[in-house]
Design a protein around this motif. Structure first.
Motif, PDB file in Angstrom:
ATOM      1  N   SER A  92     -36.242  -7.266  20.035  1.00 52.85           N
ATOM      2  CA  SER A  92     -37.107  -8.156  19.255  1.00 52.85           C
ATOM      3  C   SER A  92     -38.192  -7.354  18.554  1.00 52.85           C
ATOM      4  O   SER A  92     -38.501  -6.222  18.947  1.00 52.85           O
ATOM      5  N   GLU A  93     -38.752  -7.957  17.527  1.00 48.78           N
ATOM      6  CA  GLU A  93     -39.852  -7.363  16.793  1.00 48.78           C
ATOM      7  C   GLU A  93     -40.983  -8.377  16.666  1.00 48.78           C
ATOM      8  O   GLU A  93     -40.740  -9.586  16.700  1.00 48.78           O
ATOM      9  N   SER A  94     -42.189  -7.880  16.506  1.00 48.57           N
ATOM     10  CA  SER A  94     -43.331  -8.765  16.299  1.00 48.57           C
ATOM     11  C   SER A  94     -44.387  -8.041  15.486  1.00 48.57           C
ATOM     12  O   SER A  94     -44.420  -6.810  15.437  1.00 48.57           O
ATOM     13  N   THR A  95     -45.230  -8.811  14.845  1.00 49.03           N
ATOM     14  CA  THR A  95     -46.326  -8.263  14.054  1.00 49.03           C
ATOM     15  C   THR A  95     -47.631  -8.852  14.560  1.00 49.03           C
ATOM     16  O   THR A  95     -47.782 -10.079  14.617  1.00 49.03           O
ATOM     17  N   THR A  96     -48.565  -8.005  14.937  1.00 48.95           N
ATOM     18  CA  THR A  96     -49.859  -8.437  15.452  1.00 48.95           C
ATOM     19  C   THR A  96     -50.952  -8.074  14.450  1.00 48.95           C
ATOM     20  O   THR A  96     -50.990  -6.938  13.963  1.00 48.95           O
ATOM     21  N   THR A  97     -51.799  -9.038  14.162  1.00 54.96           N
ATOM     22  CA  THR A  97     -52.896  -8.825  13.221  1.00 54.96           C
ATOM     23  C   THR A  97     -54.209  -9.214  13.878  1.00 54.96           C
ATOM     24  O   THR A  97     -54.307 -10.275  14.497  1.00 54.96           O
ATOM     25  N   SER A  98     -55.213  -8.352  13.755  1.00 54.34           N
ATOM     26  CA  SER A  98     -56.546  -8.693  14.258  1.00 54.34           C
ATOM     27  C   SER A  98     -57.597  -8.173  13.286  1.00 54.34           C
ATOM     28  O   SER A  98     -57.401  -7.153  12.622  1.00 54.34           O
ATOM     29  N   ARG A  99     -58.702  -8.891  13.217  1.00 56.39           N
ATOM     30  CA  ARG A  99     -59.811  -8.506  12.351  1.00 56.39           C
ATOM     31  C   ARG A  99     -61.125  -8.712  13.085  1.00 56.39           C
ATOM     32  O   ARG A  99     -61.304  -9.722  13.775  1.00 56.39           O
ATOM     33  N   ASN A 100     -62.038  -7.756  12.948  1.00 56.32           N
ATOM     34  CA  ASN A 100     -63.383  -7.856  13.496  1.00 56.32           C
ATOM     35  C   ASN A 100     -64.399  -7.574  12.400  1.00 56.32           C
ATOM     36  O   ASN A 100     -64.216  -6.642  11.604  1.00 56.32           O
ATOM     37  N   SER A 101     -65.426  -8.389  12.374  1.00 56.21           N
ATOM     38  CA  SER A 101     -66.524  -8.168  11.443  1.00 56.21           C
ATOM     39  C   SER A 101     -67.816  -8.116  12.245  1.00 56.21           C
ATOM     40  O   SER A 101     -68.205  -9.110  12.874  1.00 56.21           O
ATOM     41  N   ASN A 102     -68.489  -6.940  12.238  1.00 54.49           N
ATOM     42  CA  ASN A 102     -69.703  -6.745  13.034  1.00 54.49           C
ATOM     43  C   ASN A 102     -70.927  -6.624  12.133  1.00 54.49           C
ATOM     44  O   ASN A 102     -70.878  -5.954  11.098  1.00 54.49           O
ATOM     45  N   ILE A 103     -72.010  -7.271  12.529  1.00 57.21           N
ATOM     46  CA  ILE A 103     -73.300  -7.115  11.860  1.00 57.21           C
ATOM     47  C   ILE A 103     -74.307  -6.634  12.899  1.00 57.21           C
ATOM     48  O   ILE A 103     -74.538  -7.306  13.909  1.00 57.21           O
ATOM     49  N   ASN A 104     -74.884  -5.465  12.664  1.00 58.73           N
ATOM     50  CA  ASN A 104     -75.880  -4.896  13.566  1.00 58.73           C
ATOM     51  C   ASN A 104     -77.282  -5.112  12.986  1.00 58.73           C
ATOM     52  O   ASN A 104     -77.518  -4.873  11.796  1.00 58.73           O
ATOM     53  N   TYR A 105     -78.201  -5.544  13.839  1.00 60.12           N
ATOM     54  CA  TYR A 105     -79.573  -5.812  13.429  1.00 60.12           C
ATOM     55  C   TYR A 105     -80.523  -4.828  14.098  1.00 60.12           C
ATOM     56  O   TYR A 105     -80.155  -4.087  15.017  1.00 60.12           O
ATOM     57  N   ASP A 106     -81.787  -4.875  13.634  1.00 61.90           N
ATOM     58  CA  ASP A 106     -82.806  -4.090  14.308  1.00 61.90           C
ATOM     59  C   ASP A 106     -83.167  -4.761  15.628  1.00 61.90           C
ATOM     60  O   ASP A 106     -82.604  -5.800  16.000  1.00 61.90           O
ATOM     61  N   GLN A 107     -84.112  -4.180  16.335  1.00 58.72           N
ATOM     62  CA  GLN A 107     -84.438  -4.681  17.675  1.00 58.72           C
ATOM     63  C   GLN A 107     -84.921  -6.125  17.647  1.00 58.72           C
ATOM     64  O   GLN A 107     -84.718  -6.873  18.602  1.00 58.72           O
ATOM     65  N   ASN A 108     -85.568  -6.542  16.575  1.00 61.75           N
ATOM     66  CA  ASN A 108     -86.077  -7.912  16.493  1.00 61.75           C
ATOM     67  C   ASN A 108     -85.062  -8.874  15.890  1.00 61.75           C
ATOM     68  O   ASN A 108     -85.358 -10.053  15.689  1.00 61.75           O
ATOM     69  N   LYS A 109     -83.884  -8.340  15.570  1.00 62.60           N
ATOM     70  CA  LYS A 109     -82.791  -9.138  15.015  1.00 62.60           C
ATOM     71  C   LYS A 109     -83.197  -9.852  13.724  1.00 62.60           C
ATOM     72  O   LYS A 109     -82.800 -10.979  13.458  1.00 62.60           O
ATOM     73  N   LYS A 110     -84.012  -9.178  12.921  1.00 61.67           N
ATOM     74  CA  LYS A 110     -84.442  -9.740  11.638  1.00 61.67           C
ATOM     75  C   LYS A 110     -83.898  -8.946  10.459  1.00 61.67           C
ATOM     76  O   LYS A 110     -83.795  -9.453   9.355  1.00 61.67           O
ATOM     77  N   PHE A 111     -83.579  -7.680  10.679  1.00 59.54           N
ATOM     78  CA  PHE A 111     -83.189  -6.798   9.588  1.00 59.54           C
ATOM     79  C   PHE A 111     -81.787  -6.264   9.837  1.00 59.54           C
ATOM     80  O   PHE A 111     -81.512  -5.681  10.883  1.00 59.54           O
ATOM     81  N   GLN A 112     -80.889  -6.466   8.887  1.00 60.60           N
ATOM     82  CA  GLN A 112     -79.518  -6.008   9.035  1.00 60.60           C
ATOM     83  C   GLN A 112     -79.434  -4.515   8.758  1.00 60.60           C
ATOM     84  O   GLN A 112     -79.792  -4.047   7.672  1.00 60.60           O
ATOM     85  N   LEU A 113     -78.989  -3.767   9.758  1.00 57.96           N
ATOM     86  CA  LEU A 113     -78.854  -2.323   9.617  1.00 57.96           C
ATOM     87  C   LEU A 113     -77.481  -1.923   9.095  1.00 57.96           C
ATOM     88  O   LEU A 113     -77.355  -0.984   8.304  1.00 57.96           O
ATOM     89  N   LEU A 114     -76.450  -2.628   9.558  1.00 56.76           N
ATOM     90  CA  LEU A 114     -75.087  -2.175   9.274  1.00 56.76           C
ATOM     91  C   LEU A 114     -74.129  -3.354   9.369  1.00 56.76           C
ATOM     92  O   LEU A 114     -74.280  -4.215  10.228  1.00 56.76           O
ATOM     93  N   ARG A 115     -73.175  -3.369   8.449  1.00 56.81           N
ATOM     94  CA  ARG A 115     -72.052  -4.289   8.571  1.00 56.81           C
ATOM     95  C   ARG A 115     -70.778  -3.454   8.583  1.00 56.81           C
ATOM     96  O   ARG A 115     -70.596  -2.567   7.728  1.00 56.81           O
ATOM     97  N   SER A 116     -69.922  -3.726   9.540  1.00 56.55           N
ATOM     98  CA  SER A 116     -68.649  -3.010   9.630  1.00 56.55           C
ATOM     99  C   SER A 116     -67.514  -4.011   9.753  1.00 56.55           C
ATOM    100  O   SER A 116     -67.615  -4.990  10.479  1.00 56.55           O
ATOM    101  N   ASP A 117     -66.461  -3.751   8.992  1.00 54.47           N
ATOM    102  CA  ASP A 117     -65.275  -4.611   9.011  1.00 54.47           C
ATOM    103  C   ASP A 117     -64.085  -3.789   9.486  1.00 54.47           C
ATOM    104  O   ASP A 117     -63.885  -2.650   9.043  1.00 54.47           O
ATOM    105  N   GLN A 118     -63.317  -4.398  10.369  1.00 53.46           N
ATOM    106  CA  GLN A 118     -62.157  -3.715  10.930  1.00 53.46           C
ATOM    107  C   GLN A 118     -60.939  -4.618  10.830  1.00 53.46           C
ATOM    108  O   GLN A 118     -60.990  -5.801  11.170  1.00 53.46           O
TER     109      GLN A 118
END
Length: 861
Positions: A288-314
């Motif tokens: 048998s064969e199969s295809t697996t797909t997954s996606r992650n989208s991360n948003i990193n903030y500063d310590q106070n969670k007010k300022f977006q430092l980084l967005r990464s998509d996988q």
């Protein structure tokens, strides 16, 4: 002899044997004569569903039995000879007729006389004949378990155990193959009452897919196991009972399946019974064969969670290729009326290949940091080889249920995985002398790595079970069980920071672990009945010893843990009869959740270097106290089984996510003992024969949950300082599960089925899981005068079966999507060859002991 040679030999010889035995079946069929007839009453009216047994006076091996259809007619093949014909039907007197069968043809109408009034006398088994037939009820409630019969499950025909489980009430199967019951994934799997090499080490989706659906006789759903069962599995036990034919002579079936995504399977169930000896062969294989797909989208903030430092998509895409083969050969020898021996051997192989790609895109909210990407491709393969040998002795002291059963199981499972990884990035991270990120330099760079994982498990399981009837309604049961499991893990990881550069070991991921378990268990159980009140009281004592020896190439301090637990596990089951098949059920049990062995290995895999799973050697068992209160009613056209449940788990283990360095985008997940988890709700199961052409089976679970706890971890924050963070894990909410299965009977030979599934959203303090739903369908057509069946099924018609969630981390938010398998369909063809179907006479009304657990021949301890 290597595994490839074993697979080739197994494939050629097993499939060859299948066709040889099939040809033998046709030879047997040529010696028989096809006869037909009708059963009527004294008014010459047909008697439907009467049992007609032909007992050959010269040789019992030629005996056979059948049921009449709704018109009182029957057909079967018999070897010519002199027969005593026994006819039984509800509310009719038993009739015995002698007849000489010399040639094919219709032997005419046979008449039976009606009883003056219906009786409550239990019908007797017909001497010398083993009678079996599919029940009209696919779902049955018993004192300490619920039984599901997959024979009427059209959607999973030609499929595997994972497909069947998607239709079992109270059971859910996630897109990644994770099985859960009432929202909890800590489910214990058994094969014929014990752990099995068929399921391998992980009990994951690969293992579930290796057991063909046509080899499954029934599934016992045990949401609150009694003391007779092993205490592990806090959400319950799924006991998979495989087919073992008891029919006289040569019998069997062959099933072939073709599907898309590409899928091919060929499986056979064969048996031969003569005099005191029965042998059987179940086996086959597929691709048998199969295809697996997954996606992650991360948003990193500063310590106070007010300022977006980084967005990464996988985005991750894996193409998987699977080959699996399995065979079980066994025999049963009845030494005399009191002693029976059984011996069987199982071999299972599984090979998989995976081609994967992972794309990362990093978007920095900083003019000094340009947007970057990383492309990671992998090529992996894994193979698994498992052996199992079983021996059993059953002794009957008398015919009143005084029995002794002894069994021994030897199991060995070897798994070998290897992955090559190629990574390309368009940047280099610049760090200052303190390790802080001060910039990113655009530059193409390459990284090569590989990861190999070897594991070996050896198990010995010995059991003794004793049953002593006391009076008419009481029974005392006692037993002992020993489990010895030796697990060995050898992981190796290497990395080269550029092309044409020598590989160097990754110290943490190059490690060796020995994990040994020894369990000794004793149980005592008593059940009886006082009037309409039935009760079962049990106590189990389990002494557990666990040893973990871990060391890695990094040179960190080796881990050498030795843990011993001695726990008592009581159980109480009560039932109160309101009438025939109408009762209340109340039960309680205490259970344990022991950590899986690979959950304790600190560094296990580096297939994805941005998302790494870490084991926790300090993980301890969890304990659960479980209560259920249910009602069960079973009538001719419907069954209803609502059950209220409550579970409280202490030392509850959850998998949490964190970053050990918040300046990077690397996330770790690890299991920890959090605190307390409470679950409560209503589980409602029912079946209904709405019309002669429409049958419904449904399951609805409504449950609430509350988890309280706290976990800590060490991390480096965005300033480069080392700090310890504490995170509360307080989550509560309410969720739903629903499944509806509708079977439409077009005519006697053609039926089709629709199966709808819905899983409601579920929220905790750190995760929101979105709702999921799917629709499956299947169709089945009987051909070749009942000897063949052709079936078609489609899984996930609208391609909606995917898992979506939002995770709330200390430094940001992650949105995730995962689809394990897109829409697929298959066609299967079944051919049955037999000396005659042995069927069970429909029972007259009888006084059912509320403590009867169905007479299961398995010893699940």
């Amino acid at each position: 002899m290597n595994q490839t040679e074993i697979i080739n030999i197994f494939t050629k010889r097993t499939l060859g044997l299948t066709f040889v035995l099939s040809a033998a079946a046709f030879a047997f069929g040529q010696e028989k004569a096809g006869i037909s007839g009708t059963i009527v009453n004294k008014s010459n009216q047909p008697v439907p569903y009467a049992s007609v047994t032909f007992s050959n006076k010269a040789n019992k091996l030629f005996s056979d039995a059948t049921l009449t259809d709704e018109k009182g007619q029957y057909k079967l093949d018999l070897t010519p000879g002199n027969y005593d014909i026994t006819i039984e039907a509800i509310d009719y007197k038993k009739s015995l007729i002698n007849k000489q069968i010399s040639a094919a043809g219709n032997i005419g109408a046979l008449s039976i006389e009606a009883e003056k009034s219906a009786t409550n006398v239990k019908t007797h088994d017909i001497e010398g004949i083993v009678l079996t037939a599919p029940t009209t009820k696919p779902y049955k409630v018993e004192l300490d378990k619920r039984t599901y019969d997959p024979s009427q499950d059209i959607v999973s025909k030609g499929g595997n155990l994972q497909d069947v489980l998607q239709n079992v009430p109270s059971v859910e199967v996630d897109t990644d193959g994770t099985v859960s019951m009432r929202g909890s994934s800590n489910v214990k799997f058994l094969i014929n009452g014990k752990p099995s090499a068929l399921l391998g080490i992980s009990e994951g989706s690969n293992a579930l897919q290796s057991i063909p659906a046509d080899q499954i006789e029934r599934i016992e759903v045990i949401t609150n196991p009694s003391s007779k069962f092993e205490a592990s599995g806090t959400s319950g036990i799924l006991n998979i009972i495989l087919k073992k034919s008891k029919k006289v002579g040569f019998n069997g079936s062959v099933v072939g399946t073709l599907g898309y995504q590409p899928k091919t399977n060929l499986n056979a169930n064969l048996s031969w019974r003569k005099n005191k000896l029965t042998w059987f062969l179940n086996g086959g294989g597929g691709y048998s064969e199969s295809t697996t797909t997954s996606r992650n989208s991360n948003i990193n903030y500063d310590q106070n969670k007010k300022f977006q430092l980084l967005r990464s998509d996988q985005e991750t895409k894996n193409k998987n290729y699977f080959k699996n083969y399995n065979a079980t050969v066994g025999l049963v020898y009845d030494l005399d009326d009191k002693n029976s021996f059984n011996l069987s051997g199982t071999v299972r192989t599984f090979d998989g290949e995976t081609d994967g790609t992972i794309n990362y895109n990093f978007l920095y909210n900083n003019p000094d940091f340009p947007n970057t990407y990383t492309l990671r491709t992998s090529d992996g393969n894994n193979n698994n080889l498992a052996f199992q040998g079983d021996f059993g002795w059953d002794h009957k002291f008398n015919d009143k249920g005084h029995n002794l059963s002894v069994s021994l199981s030897l199991q060995r499972n070897r798994s070998n995985n290897y992955t090559d990884i190629y990574q390309e990035s368009n940047f280099i991270t610049d760090l200052d002398t303190s390790g802080n990120i001060i910039g990113i330099t655009p530059k193409i760079n390459y990284e090569l790595s590989n990861n190999s994982q070897y594991s070996l498990t050896k198990s010995v399981i010995g059991k003794i079970d004793y049953e002593l009837p006391i009076g008419e309604n009481a029974k005392l049961e006692a037993g002992y069980r020993i489990d010895r499991n030796d697990n060995f893990y050898d992981n190796t990881a290497n990395r080269a920071l550029g092309l044409n550069i020598p590989f160097t070991p990754l110290g943490n991921f190059t490690n060796v672990t020995n994990y040994d378990e020894m369990f000794n268990a004793f149980y005592l159980q008593f059940r009886s009945k006082i009037g309409n009140l039935g009760y079962q009281l049990g106590l189990r004592d389990e002494l557990s010893n666990v040893k973990v020896d871990y060391r890695n190439l990094e040179g960190s301090k080796p881990i050498n843990e030795n843990k011993t637990y001695n726990n008592l596990f009581p159980s109480v089951f009560l039932s109160y009869d309101l009438g025939k098949d109408n009762q209340f059920l109340l039960n309680y049990s205490r259970r344990i959740d022991r950590p899986r062995s690979f959950f304790l290995v600190p560094y296990f895999s580096i297939t994805d270097n941005q998302n790494i799973f870490l084991g926790n050697v300090n993980l301890n068992p969890s304990y659960v106290d479980s209560f259920e209160f249910g009602y069960s009613i079973s009538k001719k056209k419907y069954t209803l089984n609502p059950t209220l449940f409550y579970r409280k788990t202490t030392g509850d283990d959850k998998t949490v996510a964190y970053q050990d360095d918040e300046r990077t985008n690397v996330y770790f997940t690890t299991p920890v003992n959090l605190g307390t988890n409470e679950q409560y709700g209503l589980d409602f199961n029912g079946t209904a024969d709405v019309f002669p052409w429409l049958k419904l089976m449904g399951n609805v679970s409504l449950f609430g949950y509350k988890t309280t706890g706290l976990y800590t971890y060490n991390t480096i924050d965005v300033t480069g300082a080392s700090i310890t963070r504490e995170r509360p894990y307080d989550g509560s909410g309410f969720s739903t599960r629903a499944r509806l299965n509708a079977t439409f009977k077009v005519d006697k030979t053609f039926s089709f089925q629709l199966q709808g599934f819905y899983r409601g959203p579920q929220n905790t303090a750190s995760q929101d899981r979105k709702a999921m739903y799917a629709l499956n369908m299947g169709a089945s057509k009987t051909i070749w005068k009942g000897d063949g069946t052709i079936a078609f099924n489609m899984q996930d018609i609208f391609n909606t079966r995917s898992m979506r969630s939002t995770n709330y981390l200390a430094t940001g938010v992650r949105d995730s999507y995962m689809q394990w398998q897109p829409r697929q369909f298959s066609v299967s063809l079944t051919y049955r060859f037999k000396q005659g179907e042995k069927v069970e006479q429909p029972k007259k009304k009888k006084d059912i002991n509320a403590n009867d657990t169905g007479g299961d021949e398995q010893s699940p301890m």
